[in-house]
Design a protein around this motif. Sequence first.
Motif, mmCIF file in Angstrom:
data_model
loop_
_atom_site.group_PDB
_atom_site.id
_atom_site.type_symbol
_atom_site.label_atom_id
_atom_site.label_comp_id
_atom_site.label_asym_id
_atom_site.label_seq_id
_atom_site.Cartn_x
_atom_site.Cartn_y
_atom_site.Cartn_z
ATOM 1 N N ASP A 55 0.772 -0.662 0.340
ATOM 2 C CA ASP A 55 -0.127 -0.246 -0.103
ATOM 3 C C ASP A 55 0.909 1.073 0.002
ATOM 4 O O ASP A 55 1.150 1.816 0.603
ATOM 5 N N SER A 127 -0.180 4.659 0.197
ATOM 6 C CA SER A 127 -1.277 4.476 -0.761
ATOM 7 C C SER A 127 -3.066 4.826 0.057
ATOM 8 O O SER A 127 -2.762 3.776 0.463
ATOM 9 N N TYR A 129 -6.938 4.737 0.074
ATOM 10 C CA TYR A 129 -8.416 4.809 -0.536
ATOM 11 C C TYR A 129 -9.253 4.690 0.535
ATOM 12 O O TYR A 129 -9.659 4.966 0.968
ATOM 13 N N GLU A 161 -7.761 7.161 -5.480
ATOM 14 C CA GLU A 161 -7.385 6.004 -4.303
ATOM 15 C C GLU A 161 -5.493 7.488 -4.467
ATOM 16 O O GLU A 161 -5.657 8.051 -6.264
#
Length: 398
Positions: A55, A127, A129, A161
Amino acid sequence: MIDIFKRNLKIKTISTFFAFFMWIYVMAEVDPIILKDYDQIPIKINNVDILQENDMVLYPEPELNAKVILRGRRSLLKEIRKNDLEINTNLKSPKIGVNKLELDLDVPSNITYTIMPSNISLNVEESIYTKKEIAIKTTNTSNKDLKVDQINYSPKSTFVEGPKSLVENVDKLICKVDLKNKSKNFNSKAQIIPVDKNGKTVEGVNIKDQYTYVDIGFTKSKKIPLILNLKGEIGEGYKLLGYELNSKTVNITGKIEQIDAIKDIYTQEIDISDLTENKNINLNINIPQDIESDIKSVNVSFKVAKLVSKNLTISSKRIEYKDNIHNLDISKNNLPEDINVKVTYLEGNGRDVSEKDVQIFVNMQDEQVEPSKFRIKYNVLKEVESVHIDPEYVVIGE
């Protein structure tokens, strides 16, 4: 056998050195060592998939190219083209923040190289979301009579995202719908745009749904005449001089099809048969169902006057016979000595009407009801409402 090698040893030694130096000369002059540089050589990051697995994401995206200088024999370097070169690096154990990676180049062992810069710094971010609501923004509303009544759209939210710093900068998702030249309900596909608190587009994030499907419904406004709904006739002995509405129009709003079908609107019904004086009355307006209006009622001001009658007696000798084209003997007529004239006028007017204000005559060129039978006509010098003459006709020659 050994003696053979010992023979002419001096000459052989000189020849060997000469051959060696000739080889050195040939190599230096014919196939020298040179430097060759190449700009904008792409850098390939191996094992980059590990970022997605953890991620993570690179942000900002790095400049993945560098300059390469090769050193080697001309014969070797001339075979190497720019497209053959690719710089490699390996992202082994990425961490959030700056990751410094060494650069490497795969070339033959007898060629050396220099990479400028020799390493790159990659910034790695988390990252994330997250779900965001979608807002519809209408633009270019050119028709002032139309107003957006309802907006239905799907989806109403979607996921954003990307790098944490960018996603957190997204304040909302908007879809712009252009209303220019729109005159009826319509549907449209609108692109979803991520924007920050200042309304500027946030670049570099991924939107799960690229579009939302929008249905726009309008209401229409229109100004139409307001009509007084009168019932009956004003009572005998009175005259309705007129009426005035404090608003002659009403502005209505509703669905386009309904509004287009309405040409005028009436007030509630009012019976004037008992009206005997000036009066102000508030009346409701008959607004159709599902229609809005800027006013719900209206005031009407009635102006009423009483009629007054006056009986006058005029001598039949005052009748003027005009245009006796048949030369009839007007002395032979059936008229009584006096003619009754009833004059009706508005109360307050005509009180001083007298016999001298009334002129009576017969136009003998008029079409006759019967042979020698003529209608008695009049002129009144003052303003009256009506005049009744008895008898109405004169017969000549009887």
